[in-house]
Design an enzyme around this catalytic site. Structure first.
Site, PDB file in Angstrom:
ATOM      1  N   HIS A 102     -20.864  54.258  42.296  1.00  0.00           N
ATOM      2  CA  HIS A 102     -19.859  53.619  43.140  1.00  0.00           C
ATOM      3  C   HIS A 102     -19.462  52.244  42.618  1.00  0.00           C
ATOM      4  CE1 HIS A 102     -17.648  53.306  46.908  1.00  0.00           C
ATOM      5  NE2 HIS A 102     -18.086  52.074  47.030  1.00  0.00           N
ATOM      6  N   LYS A 138      -3.557  49.073  45.680  1.00  0.00           N
ATOM      7  CA  LYS A 138      -4.765  49.769  45.239  1.00  0.00           C
ATOM      8  C   LYS A 138      -5.124  50.860  46.238  1.00  0.00           C
ATOM      9  CE  LYS A 138      -9.474  48.963  43.555  1.00  0.00           C
ATOM     10  NZ  LYS A 138     -10.642  48.055  43.559  1.00  0.00           N
ATOM     11  N   HIS A 140     -13.527  56.136  51.187  1.00  0.00           N
ATOM     12  CA  HIS A 140     -14.647  55.889  52.093  1.00  0.00           C
ATOM     13  C   HIS A 140     -15.103  57.247  52.619  1.00  0.00           C
ATOM     14  CE1 HIS A 140     -16.411  52.288  54.427  1.00  0.00           C
ATOM     15  NE2 HIS A 140     -16.559  52.103  53.133  1.00  0.00           N
ATOM     16  N   ASP A 181      -9.103  43.910  49.500  1.00  0.00           N
ATOM     17  CA  ASP A 181      -8.787  43.931  48.066  1.00  0.00           C
ATOM     18  C   ASP A 181      -7.400  43.363  47.805  1.00  0.00           C
ATOM     19  OD1 ASP A 181     -11.165  44.986  47.174  1.00  0.00           O
ATOM     20  OD2 ASP A 181     -10.512  47.060  47.305  1.00  0.00           O
TER      21      ASP A 181
END
EC number: 6.3.5.3
Length: 793
Positions: free
Chosen positions: A53, A95, A99, A121
């Site tokens: 991740h 972006k 999840h 982000d």
């Protein structure tokens, strides 16, 4: 293990490695780098930072082949978000991230915090979020578990987006049994830069203060990065501490506080605390800046008592960020956040040595090389299968001759001597939840907040948002940003390379269908275990397809996310992998939103044409379009087989270019790409969107009529044109074809009517005759009916 007395530890190494998702080889490598054994807290930090991740240890070598540069690209992969230059002084950050695992365990909070994370982000770069999109996958809506996952995920997305005040303007949702128990929740965000300088994450300035801002730190989300880097098992259901809890109202204050702080010019670097929390933010900031960071956990605002250093460092509590600011400006910056009711404290400083040093209860508890945590991370090597797996080869052998015969009347099933007529087939396809209306979903989202949404969900092939001037939000602008997410996962499952090519091509085509020029891509690679040779082959081939398509269509990849180990442990000990799902998020720019086209017909009497790949029988018999891997094949015959068609990317590029030019010149009144369900479903969707009927006359075909009606593939767009513009557009296309040595077809299909009927003829014989009301009801009621019937049962 290492037995030297210098490497003695006070914990069970094997149990600790299992908990942190590390291997014995990882442990030996860590010891070799440190010249000592890591303590338990340090091992936890390596566990999250060396997880797939965080460091993409299984996929990094594949990602390096993506095209990442272009004339509009200001920031590519490696930062919190990509940034593109829109001209006229405007820049866009965007972006996509996943999840998935948290949403499988706690769908509401998992999805909500996914939205919160992707928003951070964006504004961490200095951009104000202007839009959200999502790409979702669930199992069939015939079990309470899958319905509960859908309801929880959608509620979580709606709650966070609506409360934080960012419109959810588009997305896609698909259903397949492979996603049962392992839903996919991919969230994409866009933002317009408000700061003169792009805010980056690399720390600099020896002894510059490090400031913690946002919420307090608790024990929620412990080890979330490691959790997201392993398969889902029955034990995962009890792993709720790995799911974070979000507060959208606090995030709203964080957005405003960050943008105000960035505009002072005194913020040197910024990093949000997402996966791996404080561990990731401080180690990445140090590694990217070539410096070190000292962090004093005694100064970190805590939500709970008696938290250990391990808990502080691995907590994934939401709405937190780390700043490096110029000395002497600490109070000025912190006050920007305090006025919004947020925590703001100096918790450390920048060091000259490239280390992460952590203090807890006045003792140094961590002293690690920053590069070893965040830059010089392991890369797992996998052998790539030289040939496609056997089951894939078997699928590719399938051809249409094995299907029952068809006629003007419908499909003839010999075994029970019945005919399924074309009306019944269309209604069945429109009832497929993957094709059907997603109104039940997007009506829960506020897609008009901020008052800039020009094309809302369900109206066009892509979302369209007005670009307002930052300095004057009341001043209208004619420019707009188009955005879309796409992935034909059935295609990818049967041919990962061709399916990934189609994902990029369809995303680009959807952007072009509203009149916008595609600019750049962010990708979310959702796959199963790379340790399975088939899983890695799927990932590698999909990356190859994405790269090919992005190069030809001139849409560089600015960043994204990799989510592996999307598979569920079954009671029999086997694993159920998801269909490989490389989601493409794409953005485009339109110069005049007033010329943008929707998918619905506009006016009675307009003529309907098929632009792109021809419906000429000779074209139907080649590999450009096919019944392989189609919705028709799955819904009518229960088959997921065949080899998907290969998209001709150079031809695709020209079709889209001509389409955009025609839209800009007001020659086209509506545009809708043909994808899931084929030609007839595309026609039906345009009727449903507009409420208008059609009468179409399709050519007679010697072979399979169903191929004409329901085949997928090719570069095909349904357009409607005013009778007054037919000569102009044909003349324009003729000149375009001559200039480009190409033969883009423009096949007349029929006319838009106001009689509210969906009618299709073959050689003057009516084969489809349905009211627009009937197809609309079937299309709109599919998902609500399944949800209600499953809940009742």
């Amino acid at each position: 293990m290492i037995k030297s007395k210098d490497y003695l530890v006070d914990y069970n190494v094997e149990l600790a490695l299992k908990k942190e998702g590390l291997t014995k080889a990882d442990y030996i490598e860590i010891c070799n780098r440190l010249k000592r054994s890591p303590n338990r807290t340090e091992l936890g930090m390596f566990g999250v930072m060396w997880s797939e991740h965080c460091c993409y240890r299984n996929s990094r070598s594949l990602l390096s082949n993506f095209p990442t540069t272009g004339k509009n690209i200001l920031v590519g992969p490696g930062e919190n978000a990509g940034v593109v230059d829109l001209g006229e002084g405007q820049r866009l950050a965007f972006k996509i991230e996943s999840h998935n695992h948290p949403s499988a365990i706690e769908p509401f909070q998992g999805a909500a915090t996914g939205v919160g994370g992707i928003l951070r982000d964006i504004f961490t770069m200095g951009a104000r979020p202007i839009a959200l999109l999502n790409s979702l996958r669930f199992g069939p809506l015939d079990t309470p578990i899958n319905v509960g996952l859908l309801e929880g995920v959608v509620s979580g997305i709606a709650h966070y987006g609506n409360c934080v005040g960012v419109p959810t303007v588009g997305g896609e949702v698909a259903f397949d049994k492979s996603y049962s128990g392992n839903p996919l929740v991919n969230a994409m965000a866009l933002g317009i830069m408000e700061t003169k300088e792009i805010v980056c994450s690399g720390a600099k300035g020896i002894d510059f203060p490090v400031i913690y801002v946002g919420s307090t730190t608790g024990r929620d989300g412990m080890g979330g990065a490691s959790f997201a880097s392993s398969e889902l098992t029955q034990a995962s259901i009890d792993d709720r501490p790995a799911v974070q809890v979000g507060d959208p109202f606090l995030e709203k204050g964080l957005i405003e506080g960050c943008l105000e702080a960035f505009k002072t010019g005194y913020v040197v670097a910024a990093q949000d605390m997402g996966a791996a929390g404080l561990t990731c933010s401080c180690s990445e900031m140090a590694a990217k800046g070539g410096v070190g960071i000292e962090l004093d956990l005694d100064l970190v605002p805590a939500r709970e008592k008696n938290m250990t250093a391990y808990e502080f460092l691995l907590s994934e509590s939401q709405e937190r960020m780390l700043f490096v600011v110029e000395p002497g400006k600490e109070e000025l910056i912190m006050n920007k956040f305090r006025k919004w009711g947020l925590q703001a404290k100096v918790v450390g400083k920048v060091l000259e040595e490239n280390i992460v040093r952590v203090i807890h209860e006045k003792q140094i508890v961590v002293n690690l090389p920053a590069d070893s945590l965040a830059e010089d991370t392991p890369v797992n090597k996998h052998e790539l299968l030289e040939e496609p797996p056997g089951f894939i080869k078997d699928h590719w052998k399938w051809d249409e001759t094995s299907l029952p015969k068809v006629s003007i009347k419908g499909v003839h099933f010999k075994e029970n001597n019945t005919i399924l007529d074309w009306n019944q087939i269309i209604l069945r396809l429109l009832d497929d939840p993957t094709i059907a209306s997603k109104r039940w979903i997007y009506n829960q989202y506020d897609y008009q907040v901020q008052n800039n949404t020009i094309i809302a969900p369900g109206i066009g092939d892509a979302a369209l948002i007005r670009l307002r001037e930052i300095e004057n939000q009341n001043q209208n602008s004619n420019r707009g940003i188009a955005a879309v997410v796409d992935c034909p996962n059935r295609w990818v499952a049967l041919d990962p390379e061709r399916g990934a090519i189609a994902a990029v091509a369809e995303a680009s085509r959807n952007i072009s269908c509203v009149g916008a020029k595609p600019l750049a891509v962010t990708d979310n690679l959702n796959f199963s275990s790379p340790e399975d040779p088939i899983g890695y082959w799927q990932l590698a081939k999909a990356c190859k397809g994405l790269s090919k398509a992005c190069v030809v269509l001139e849409t560089p990849v600015t960043g994204g996310n990799v989510s592996l180990y999307n598979e569920t442990a079954l009671p029999n000990g086997l694993k159920q992998p998801i269909q490989p799902t490389p989601v493409v998020g794409m953005i485009g720019l339109i110069q005049d939103i007033n010329s943008a086209t929707r998918q619905g017909w506009k006016d009675q009497g307009d003529q309907i044409y098929l632009l792109g790949t021809s419906i000429d029988p000779s074209i139907l018999n080649n590999q450009n379009i096919s019944l392989a891997a189609t919705s028709y094949l799955e819904n009518i015959y229960g088959l997921k087989t065949g080899r998907p068609p290969l998209i001709d990317l150079e031809f695709e590029k020209l079709v889209q270019l001509f389409l955009r030019e025609s839209i800009a010149n007001n020659l086209i009144k509506s545009a809708h790409d043909i994808s899931d369900g084929g030609l007839v479903i595309g026609l039906a969707e345009s009727c449903i969107s507009s409420g208008l009927g059609i009468e179409c006359n399709l050519p007679e075909i010697d072979n399979r009529l169903d191929k004409l009606l329901f085949a997928e593939g090719g570069s095909r767009v349904l357009v409607s044109v005013s009778p007054n513009n037919i000569h102009n557009i044909k003349n324009s296309l003729n000149n375009f074809n001559i200039a480009n040595s190409e033969q883009i077809s423009f096949n007349y299909l029929g006319t838009v009517t106001d009689n509210k009927y969906f009618q299709i003829n073959i050689n003057q014989t009516k084969i489809i005759d349905l009211s627009v009301n009937e197809i609309t009801n079937k299309f709109e009621r599919s998902i609500p009916r399944r949800i209600n019937s499953t809940i009742v049962s």
